[in-house]
Design an enzyme around this catalytic site. Structure first.
Site, short mmCIF file in Angstrom:
data_model
loop_
_atom_site.label_atom_id
_atom_site.label_comp_id
_atom_site.label_asym_id
_atom_site.label_seq_id
_atom_site.Cartn_x
_atom_site.Cartn_y
_atom_site.Cartn_z
N SER A 90 0.84 -1.20 0.00
CA SER A 90 0.00 0.00 0.00
C SER A 90 0.88 1.25 0.00
CB SER A 90 -0.89 0.02 1.24
OG SER A 90 -0.10 0.30 2.38
N LYS A 91 0.22 2.37 -0.22
CA LYS A 91 0.93 3.65 -0.20
C LYS A 91 1.61 3.86 1.15
CE LYS A 91 -0.24 8.45 0.04
NZ LYS A 91 1.11 8.74 0.49
N ARG A 92 0.93 3.42 2.20
CA ARG A 92 1.48 3.61 3.54
C ARG A 92 2.81 2.85 3.71
NH1 ARG A 92 -2.92 1.85 6.46
NH2 ARG A 92 -4.25 2.76 4.89
N GLY A 131 4.96 2.35 1.40
CA GLY A 131 5.94 3.17 0.70
C GLY A 131 6.41 4.32 1.59
N ASP A 132 5.45 4.99 2.25
CA ASP A 132 5.80 6.11 3.13
C ASP A 132 6.66 5.63 4.29
OD1 ASP A 132 4.24 7.64 1.51
OD2 ASP A 132 2.48 7.62 2.83
#
Ligand code: GLU
Length: 507
Positions: free
Chosen positions: A261-263, A265-266
């Protein structure tokens, strides 16, 4: 004739999992001499995000995933945006109703909610299906005449698919083999909405059929919808030309548990989107591979191997090679874990394949940004010499700055370790040698390392590293004599003089 489509919904930036789906479709199309189509599935108006369609087009273009037909280039099967095809879907919904495969339903959202709660209270899950549909407000329970009366009176309605009771539906998946599901597990999905738009399911099947799509290659998250899709082909009488399905494995978190998920990646510092994305609503910026400095070829190669392998140990493959080697049989059934080190490894490998001139162009941008001028030949020379130490263009300045700027300070730890009080004398000797011997590698090497350092029993590492501190400011960099030859005699002497003057040591 193979015809495949990539059919994203413009609900935000394209996740790299979606990019991989597009890539596999592209490789399959090219390998089979077929056509690759970009269709925009925007039937869900609530989830529409401005700019997303343009983003998808730009991202795939950057990666070299080309289309033969699509929303941005047109083609014989257009329009390629579902909202522009709106007028054609209703007749298909009506055909299904006429043939007994679908029905009108008038249940208000509140009524459905009440039903759901009723079931929940009994620890059951409500499903709109063959067991419950007659308790609901639809053309089956009310009769067609009453249904028509309500429609004529302007009452909102949806059209639902009518699954036959208790039949096994088999999806022949090219990756997973036969996947069978009983119709009792499936709910009567909405095909056509009260806003006059089809849902994804109806539009997707009608479009794949009318666009002569032969293979549907898409993410695993669509596998649960595939039995409905197979039934729709049957209901329309299109079974003979039903596309073949291939559901791709998920891209997983680096730890392997759950979808990337994008999270993640962050949290772990890598982009999950191909290009930087500026969210039009929240203003939030999500990082992209392009802006981080990844080369599109590296991203393509890395994604190709996330869920597929050529059956050999080969890892570096150009797009053309991928087209040759790709095969659906070698797509894995298991999810593929994202691996940041591997992503960087691919990037490094591809950066090394750039010509010195291409690397120099990146370096030139760094110089321009700092108002530094240098001859093109010099920039190309430095780029060629330093390339192997570079992974991202953003590493270039930090790695190469001393070719363009004399050091203004000297790394304290390095000085403390190497620059003994006698260094002033040795550095003065370096200047003398440079002023007297021919300015070329062997002559400097002999005069400095053999005739001075070795002959006087000095510590080579200490003297050469001190020289490096004087020229670079710290003890990193390429071969010292090559470095001197590159930055030039005068500049080297100037730097050594300055170091002698500035570096003070306690004796
Ligand atoms: N619009 C769907 C998506 O966003 C397409 C799924 C399919 O390829 O059928 O993924």
């Amino acid at each position: 004739m193979v015809r495949v489509r990539f059919a994203p919904s413009p609900t935000g930036p394209l996740h790299i999992g979606g990019v991989r789906t597009a890539l596999y479709n592209y490789l399959f199309a090219r390998q089979n001499g077929g056509k690759m189509i970009l269709r925009i599935e925007d039937t869900d108006q609530n989830r529409f995000v401005p700019g997303a369609e343009q983003y998808i087009i730009e991202a795939l273009d950057w990666l070299g995933i080309q289309f033969d037909e699509g929303v941005h280039i047109g083609g014989p099967y257009g329009p390629y945006r579902q909202s522009d095809r709106k007028a054609m879907y209703r007749q298909y919904a009506e055909q299904l109703i006429r043939d007994g495969w679908a029905y009108y339903a008038f249940d208000k959202p509140e009524a459905l909610e009440t039903k759901r709660k009723e079931y929940e209270a009994q620890k059951k899950t409500f499903q709109y299906d063959c067991n419950t549909r007659l308790q609901m407000e639809n053309s089956l329970s009310l009769g067609m005449e009453e249904a028509q009366r309500r429609i004529d009176a302007g009452e909102p309605y949806v059209v639902r698919f009518q699954f036959p009771d208790n039949i096994d539906i088999t999806v022949h998946d090219m990756i997973r083999g036969d996947v069978t599901m009983n119709s009792r597990l499936l709910d009567d999905k909405v095909l056509f909405k009260s806003d006059g738009m089809p849902t994804y399911h109806l539009a997707n099947i009608v479009d794949d059929h009318t666009m002569d799509i032969t293979h549907v290659i898409r993410g695993e998250e669509w596998l649960p919808s595939a039995p409905l899709h197979v039934m729709l082909y049957k209901a329309f009488g299109w079974e003979d030309t039903m596309p073949r399905f291939a559901h791709l494995p998920l891209l997983l978190k680096p730890e392997g548990n759950g979808k990337l998920s994008k999270r993640d990646g962050d949290r772990l510092g890598f982009p999950v989107f191909p290009l930087e994305w500026h969210d039009p609503k929240s203003g939030e910026i999500s990082s992209g591979y392009r802006e981080r400095g990844y080369l599109p070829q590296a991203v393509v190669n890395m994604l190709a191997l996330m869920g597929w392998n050529p059956g050999t140990e080969q890892e570096i493959m150009s797009m053309d090679e991928l087209i040759k080697l790709f095969n659906v049989e070698h797509i894995s059934k298991n999810g593929a874990k994202f691996n940041l080190d591997k992503a960087k490894w691919f990037q490094h490998e591809y950066f090394q394949m750039l010509s010195d001139k291409e690397v120099a162009a990146y370096l030139q941008k760094e110089l321009d940004a700092r108002g530094i001028t240098a001859s093109h030949d010099y920039v190309v020379k430095v780029a060629g010499m330093m390339k192997e130490r570079i992974t991202f263009p953003s590493d270039l300045w930090e790695t190469c700055c001393y070719f363009f700027e004399a050091p203004t300070e000297y790394n304290e730890k390095d000085v403390a370790k190497r620059w003994t009080p006698d260094m002033h004398i040795h550095m003065a000797k370096v200047i003398e040698i440079l002023n007297t011997v021919p300015f070329e590698h062997d002559a400097i090497h002999k005069a400095l390392l053999d005739d001075y350092i070795a002959a006087n029993g000095l510590n080579t590492g200490k003297v050469m590293n001190s020289l490096r501190i004087a020229v670079v400011g710290r003890t990193v960099g390429p071969d010292m004599i090559t470095l001197i030859l590159t930055i030039g005699k005068e500049e080297t002497i100037r730097r050594v003089e300055r170091a002698i003057e500035k570096i003070r040591v306690n004796s």
